[in-house]
Design a protein around this motif. Structure first.
Motif, PDB file in Angstrom:
ATOM      1  N   GLU A   1      -8.509   3.596  -5.535  1.00 20.82           N
ATOM      2  CA  GLU A   1      -9.454   4.538  -6.143  1.00 20.82           C
ATOM      3  C   GLU A   1     -10.570   4.891  -5.154  1.00 20.82           C
ATOM      4  OE1 GLU A   1     -10.854   2.703  -9.730  1.00 20.82           O
ATOM      5  OE2 GLU A   1      -8.976   3.061 -10.795  1.00 20.82           O
ATOM      6  N   LYS A   2     -11.102   3.902  -4.445  1.00 19.48           N
ATOM      7  CA  LYS A   2     -12.186   4.139  -3.490  1.00 19.48           C
ATOM      8  C   LYS A   2     -11.693   5.010  -2.341  1.00 19.48           C
ATOM      9  CE  LYS A   2     -16.016   2.995  -3.145  1.00 19.48           C
ATOM     10  NZ  LYS A   2     -17.249   3.785  -3.456  1.00 19.48           N
ATOM     11  N   LEU A   3     -10.498   4.735  -1.839  1.00 16.99           N
ATOM     12  CA  LEU A   3      -9.946   5.569  -0.765  1.00 16.99           C
ATOM     13  C   LEU A   3      -9.866   7.027  -1.205  1.00 16.99           C
ATOM     14  CD1 LEU A   3      -7.118   3.221   0.532  1.00 16.99           C
ATOM     15  CD2 LEU A   3      -9.090   4.006   1.854  1.00 16.99           C
ATOM     16  N   SER A   4      -9.389   7.262  -2.409  1.00 18.16           N
ATOM     17  CA  SER A   4      -9.272   8.625  -2.920  1.00 18.16           C
ATOM     18  C   SER A   4     -10.645   9.280  -3.046  1.00 18.16           C
ATOM     19  CB  SER A   4      -8.549   8.611  -4.260  1.00 18.16           C
ATOM     20  OG  SER A   4      -8.311   9.928  -4.704  1.00 18.16           O
ATOM     21  N   LYS A   5     -11.639   8.547  -3.564  1.00 13.00           N
ATOM     22  CA  LYS A   5     -12.990   9.093  -3.717  1.00 13.00           C
ATOM     23  C   LYS A   5     -13.623   9.428  -2.374  1.00 13.00           C
ATOM     24  CE  LYS A   5     -14.039   6.958  -8.128  1.00 13.00           C
ATOM     25  NZ  LYS A   5     -14.796   5.930  -8.843  1.00 13.00           N
ATOM     26  N   LEU A   6     -13.267   8.673  -1.333  1.00  7.23           N
ATOM     27  CA  LEU A   6     -13.796   8.925   0.007  1.00  7.23           C
ATOM     28  C   LEU A   6     -13.071  10.075   0.712  1.00  7.23           C
ATOM     29  CD1 LEU A   6     -14.194   5.246   1.263  1.00  7.23           C
ATOM     30  CD2 LEU A   6     -16.055   6.840   0.731  1.00  7.23           C
ATOM     31  N   GLY A   7     -11.964  10.546   0.125  1.00  6.03           N
ATOM     32  CA  GLY A   7     -11.205  11.648   0.716  1.00  6.03           C
ATOM     33  C   GLY A   7      -9.984  11.201   1.497  1.00  6.03           C
ATOM     34  N   TYR A   8      -9.564   9.953   1.299  1.00  9.50           N
ATOM     35  CA  TYR A   8      -8.402   9.408   1.997  1.00  9.50           C
ATOM     36  C   TYR A   8      -7.365   8.919   0.992  1.00  9.50           C
ATOM     37  CZ  TYR A   8     -11.969   9.377   5.628  1.00  9.50           C
ATOM     38  OH  TYR A   8     -12.974   9.748   6.494  1.00  9.50           O
ATOM     39  N   PRO A   9      -6.716   9.850   0.281  1.00  6.14           N
ATOM     40  CA  PRO A   9      -5.733   9.423  -0.718  1.00  6.14           C
ATOM     41  C   PRO A   9      -4.533   8.749  -0.056  1.00  6.14           C
ATOM     42  CG  PRO A   9      -5.574  11.782  -0.352  1.00  6.14           C
ATOM     43  CD  PRO A   9      -6.772  11.302   0.419  1.00  6.14           C
ATOM     44  N   VAL A  10      -3.882   7.865  -0.812  1.00  2.00           N
ATOM     45  CA  VAL A  10      -2.680   7.214  -0.285  1.00  2.00           C
ATOM     46  C   VAL A  10      -1.594   8.262  -0.098  1.00  2.00           C
ATOM     47  CG1 VAL A  10      -3.236   4.964  -1.276  1.00  2.00           C
ATOM     48  CG2 VAL A  10      -1.814   6.559  -2.567  1.00  2.00           C
ATOM     49  N   THR A  11      -0.699   8.006   0.832  1.00  4.56           N
ATOM     50  CA  THR A  11       0.410   8.911   1.085  1.00  4.56           C
ATOM     51  C   THR A  11       1.198   9.108  -0.207  1.00  4.56           C
ATOM     52  OG1 THR A  11       0.534   8.198   3.380  1.00  4.56           O
ATOM     53  CG2 THR A  11       2.495   9.250   2.473  1.00  4.56           C
ATOM     54  N   GLY A  12       1.457  10.367  -0.523  1.00  3.68           N
ATOM     55  CA  GLY A  12       2.176  10.708  -1.751  1.00  3.68           C
ATOM     56  C   GLY A  12       1.255  11.171  -2.864  1.00  3.68           C
ATOM     57  N   GLU A  13      -0.042  10.814  -2.786  1.00  9.65           N
ATOM     58  CA  GLU A  13      -1.010  11.278  -3.783  1.00  9.65           C
ATOM     59  C   GLU A  13      -1.403  12.713  -3.442  1.00  9.65           C
ATOM     60  OE1 GLU A  13      -5.599  10.289  -5.114  1.00  9.65           O
ATOM     61  OE2 GLU A  13      -4.395   8.650  -4.311  1.00  9.65           O
ATOM     62  N   LYS A  14      -1.782  13.473  -4.465  1.00 10.44           N
ATOM     63  CA  LYS A  14      -2.228  14.848  -4.253  1.00 10.44           C
ATOM     64  C   LYS A  14      -3.371  14.872  -3.242  1.00 10.44           C
ATOM     65  CE  LYS A  14      -3.822  18.921  -6.696  1.00 10.44           C
ATOM     66  NZ  LYS A  14      -4.267  19.475  -7.970  1.00 10.44           N
TER      67      LYS A  14
END
Length: 89
Positions: A56-69
């Motif tokens: 969740e934190k990675l996504s909020k920082l702008g670094y979504p996991v591979t495969g995430e939108k």
């Protein structure tokens, strides 16, 4: 448990610093190592809840996991996170 997470938008050492600083603050997460050349985050975590918080934190920082939108908003956020990492290093 150890894991390797592949992420998107990882560009440089500034990105690495921002991610390392933020993930290291999450309870139950340790030994965070970020590599912009392979776009990976290596870390240890104690529970599935800790890992969920990392993702969740990675996504909020702008670094979504591979495969995430990975929309334009996340890409723009990653540039801001990158600049913060460069300024604070």
């Amino acid at each position: 448990m150890k894991t390797i997470i592949e992420i998107q938008n990882l560009k440089c050492g500034g990105c690495e610093k921002t991610i390392t600083d933020n993930l290291s603050k999450i309870a139950g997460v340790s030994d965070v190592v970020v590599d912009h050349e392979t776009s990976t985050v290596n870390l240890e975590y104690v529970s599935e809840d800790s890992l969920r918080k990392v993702i969740e934190k990675l996504s909020k920082l702008g670094y979504p996991v591979t495969g995430e939108k990975n929309d334009i908003g996340k890409k723009a956020t990653s540039y801001v996170s990158c600049m913060i990492g460069k300024i604070t290093s």
